[in-house]
Design a protein around this motif. Structure first.
Motif, short mmCIF file in Angstrom:
data_model
loop_
_atom_site.label_atom_id
_atom_site.label_comp_id
_atom_site.label_asym_id
_atom_site.label_seq_id
_atom_site.Cartn_x
_atom_site.Cartn_y
_atom_site.Cartn_z
N LEU A 126 -4.98 -8.73 14.81
CA LEU A 126 -4.53 -9.72 13.85
C LEU A 126 -4.71 -9.28 12.40
CD1 LEU A 126 -5.84 -12.99 15.56
CD2 LEU A 126 -3.45 -12.27 15.32
N TYR A 127 -5.24 -8.06 12.19
CA TYR A 127 -5.46 -7.55 10.84
C TYR A 127 -4.29 -6.62 10.49
CZ TYR A 127 -10.02 -9.60 11.38
OH TYR A 127 -11.05 -10.51 11.57
N LEU A 128 -3.35 -7.13 9.70
CA LEU A 128 -2.05 -6.50 9.60
C LEU A 128 -2.04 -5.16 8.87
CD1 LEU A 128 0.36 -9.52 9.10
CD2 LEU A 128 -0.40 -8.41 11.21
N THR A 129 -2.93 -4.93 7.89
CA THR A 129 -2.92 -3.63 7.25
C THR A 129 -3.43 -2.53 8.18
OG1 THR A 129 -5.13 -3.84 6.26
CG2 THR A 129 -3.26 -4.65 4.96
N TYR A 130 -4.10 -2.91 9.26
CA TYR A 130 -4.57 -1.92 10.21
C TYR A 130 -3.40 -1.17 10.83
CZ TYR A 130 -6.73 0.12 14.35
OH TYR A 130 -7.15 1.01 15.31
N TYR A 131 -2.29 -1.87 11.10
CA TYR A 131 -1.15 -1.21 11.71
C TYR A 131 -0.59 -0.12 10.80
CZ TYR A 131 -1.11 -4.93 15.16
OH TYR A 131 -1.48 -5.80 16.16
N ARG A 132 -0.59 -0.37 9.50
CA ARG A 132 -0.02 0.60 8.57
C ARG A 132 -1.00 1.73 8.26
NH1 ARG A 132 2.98 -0.70 2.80
NH2 ARG A 132 3.52 1.45 2.32
N HIS A 133 -2.29 1.39 8.12
CA HIS A 133 -3.26 2.36 7.62
C HIS A 133 -4.33 2.76 8.63
CE1 HIS A 133 -1.58 1.91 3.65
NE2 HIS A 133 -1.80 0.61 3.66
N GLY A 134 -4.50 2.03 9.73
CA GLY A 134 -5.59 2.32 10.64
C GLY A 134 -6.93 2.12 9.94
N ASP A 135 -7.97 2.71 10.49
CA ASP A 135 -9.29 2.65 9.85
C ASP A 135 -9.42 3.82 8.88
OD1 ASP A 135 -10.34 0.33 11.05
OD2 ASP A 135 -10.73 1.44 12.90
N THR A 136 -8.72 3.73 7.76
CA THR A 136 -8.71 4.79 6.77
C THR A 136 -9.11 4.24 5.41
OG1 THR A 136 -6.41 4.44 6.08
CG2 THR A 136 -6.77 5.85 8.01
N ARG A 137 -9.39 5.14 4.48
CA ARG A 137 -9.71 4.73 3.12
C ARG A 137 -8.53 4.03 2.46
NH1 ARG A 137 -12.26 10.47 1.59
NH2 ARG A 137 -11.01 11.01 3.42
N ALA A 138 -7.34 4.41 2.84
CA ALA A 138 -6.15 3.78 2.29
C ALA A 138 -6.13 2.29 2.60
CB ALA A 138 -4.89 4.44 2.84
N ARG A 139 -6.63 1.92 3.75
CA ARG A 139 -6.65 0.50 4.10
C ARG A 139 -7.55 -0.28 3.16
NH1 ARG A 139 -9.28 -2.69 9.08
NH2 ARG A 139 -8.28 -4.70 8.64
N GLY A 140 -8.66 0.30 2.76
CA GLY A 140 -9.54 -0.40 1.82
C GLY A 140 -8.84 -0.72 0.51
N MET A 141 -8.04 0.20 0.01
CA MET A 141 -7.29 -0.05 -1.21
C MET A 141 -6.22 -1.12 -1.00
SD MET A 141 -8.68 1.74 -3.54
CE MET A 141 -7.41 1.66 -4.83
N ALA A 142 -5.59 -1.08 0.16
CA ALA A 142 -4.58 -2.10 0.47
C ALA A 142 -5.21 -3.49 0.54
CB ALA A 142 -3.87 -1.77 1.78
N LEU A 143 -6.42 -3.58 1.06
CA LEU A 143 -7.10 -4.87 1.14
C LEU A 143 -7.44 -5.39 -0.26
CD1 LEU A 143 -9.54 -4.20 4.14
CD2 LEU A 143 -7.50 -5.65 4.16
N LEU A 144 -7.88 -4.50 -1.14
CA LEU A 144 -8.16 -4.92 -2.52
C LEU A 144 -6.89 -5.42 -3.22
CD1 LEU A 144 -10.61 -2.11 -3.71
CD2 LEU A 144 -11.17 -4.52 -3.27
N ALA A 145 -5.81 -4.71 -3.00
CA ALA A 145 -4.55 -5.11 -3.62
C ALA A 145 -4.07 -6.44 -3.07
CB ALA A 145 -3.50 -4.03 -3.40
N LEU A 146 -4.28 -6.66 -1.79
CA LEU A 146 -3.89 -7.92 -1.18
C LEU A 146 -4.70 -9.08 -1.76
CD1 LEU A 146 -2.15 -9.35 0.88
CD2 LEU A 146 -3.75 -8.64 2.67
N LYS A 147 -6.00 -8.86 -1.97
CA LYS A 147 -6.81 -9.89 -2.61
C LYS A 147 -6.28 -10.22 -4.00
CE LYS A 147 -11.39 -9.46 -0.47
NZ LYS A 147 -12.83 -9.24 -0.74
N HIS A 148 -5.84 -9.20 -4.70
CA HIS A 148 -5.29 -9.41 -6.04
C HIS A 148 -4.05 -10.30 -5.98
CE1 HIS A 148 -4.31 -8.50 -10.21
NE2 HIS A 148 -3.08 -8.24 -9.83
N THR A 149 -3.20 -10.07 -4.99
CA THR A 149 -2.01 -10.90 -4.84
C THR A 149 -2.39 -12.35 -4.60
OG1 THR A 149 -0.71 -9.06 -3.98
CG2 THR A 149 0.06 -11.26 -3.44
N TYR A 150 -3.37 -12.59 -3.76
CA TYR A 150 -3.84 -13.96 -3.53
C TYR A 150 -4.28 -14.60 -4.85
CZ TYR A 150 -4.22 -13.32 1.60
OH TYR A 150 -3.96 -13.12 2.93
#
Length: 228
Positions: free
Chosen positions: A85-109
């Motif tokens: 159910l964690y959607l950035t996982y599909y794009r980035h897996g458990d990678t450092r890139a996912r951490g940046m995507a999560l920060l950016a998503l928080k910014h959008t919120y």
């Protein structure tokens, strides 16, 4: 010609997002206590097929004991890479890139006046749907950018004949048909699963979630709006 049902955003889509946000949560007592409200809201969904999907799922959930509901949820969504159910996982897996995507998503919120809770990752599908119900335009854009992951989740749920699959059908049917790039991403995900570790900003993918000022640190978050 594209199917109009897939391209027209209906007036009841925020309500559908709100309902599915509840139904896709872990079925703890606070979530189960909302089932009466969900049942009362379903008649306002215009599409008979969606009403049936939602009613069938809520009826099944009511037929289970809380322990049975929790066990079924864990069996469906925990400890699997293809029913996540964690959607950035599909794009980035458990990678450092996912951490940046999560920060950016928080910014959008925050730009939309919605403060994500610290207790949950911002890419959790029920949380994204709650956001989309409150802020339809940015929420819709997030769902579009996560389309390949949504389709992979839907496909995996159908493969396991899981009762949650019709909920993903209802969500995906309110989005435009996947474009060529999304179909290619889905094929890769189906064949390989989420990616392994990558290094470099080319894999971060901030653009879907954050405007340029976020990258430069000049953006400011909007005031926090009321959450319902």
């Amino acid at each position: 010609m594209r199917n109009l049902r897939r391209t027209h955003r209906r007036a009841d889509t925020p309500l559908l997002h709100r309902i599915t946000s509840v139904l896709l949560r872990y079925p703890d007592p606070p979530t189960l206590s909302l089932l009466d409200d969900v049942t009362a809201a379903i008649p306002a969904i215009g599409d008979p097929a969606d009403r049936l999907r939602l009613t069938t799922f809520t009826d099944r959930l009511r037929s289970l004991t809380p322990t049975e509901a929790a066990q079924a949820y864990v069996a469906t969504f925990d400890h699997t890479r293809r029913r996540c159910l964690y959607l950035t996982y599909y794009r980035h897996g458990d990678t450092r890139a996912r951490g940046m995507a999560l920060l950016a998503l928080k910014h959008t919120y925050r730009q939309a006046g919605h403060e994500p809770p610290e207790s949950e990752l911002p890419d959790h599908l029920p949380l994204i749907l709650e956001f989309a119900a409150l802020a339809p335009e940015p929420g819709h854009r997030i769902l579009l950018r996560c389309r390949a992951g949504l389709e992979m989740l839907r496909q995996a749920l159908h493969e396991h004949t899981d009762p949650h699959a019709p909920l993903l059908d209802a969500l995906c049917d309110r989005l435009p048909s996947p474009d060529r790039r999304q179909r290619e991403t889905l094929r890769r995900l189906t064949a390989e699963g989420p990616p392994e570790e990558h290094v470099g900003l080319e894999h971060v993918g901030l653009e879907p979630f954050a405007p340029p000022e976020f990258l430069t640190g000049t953006g400011t978050a909007a005031t926090i709006g009321d959450r319902r």
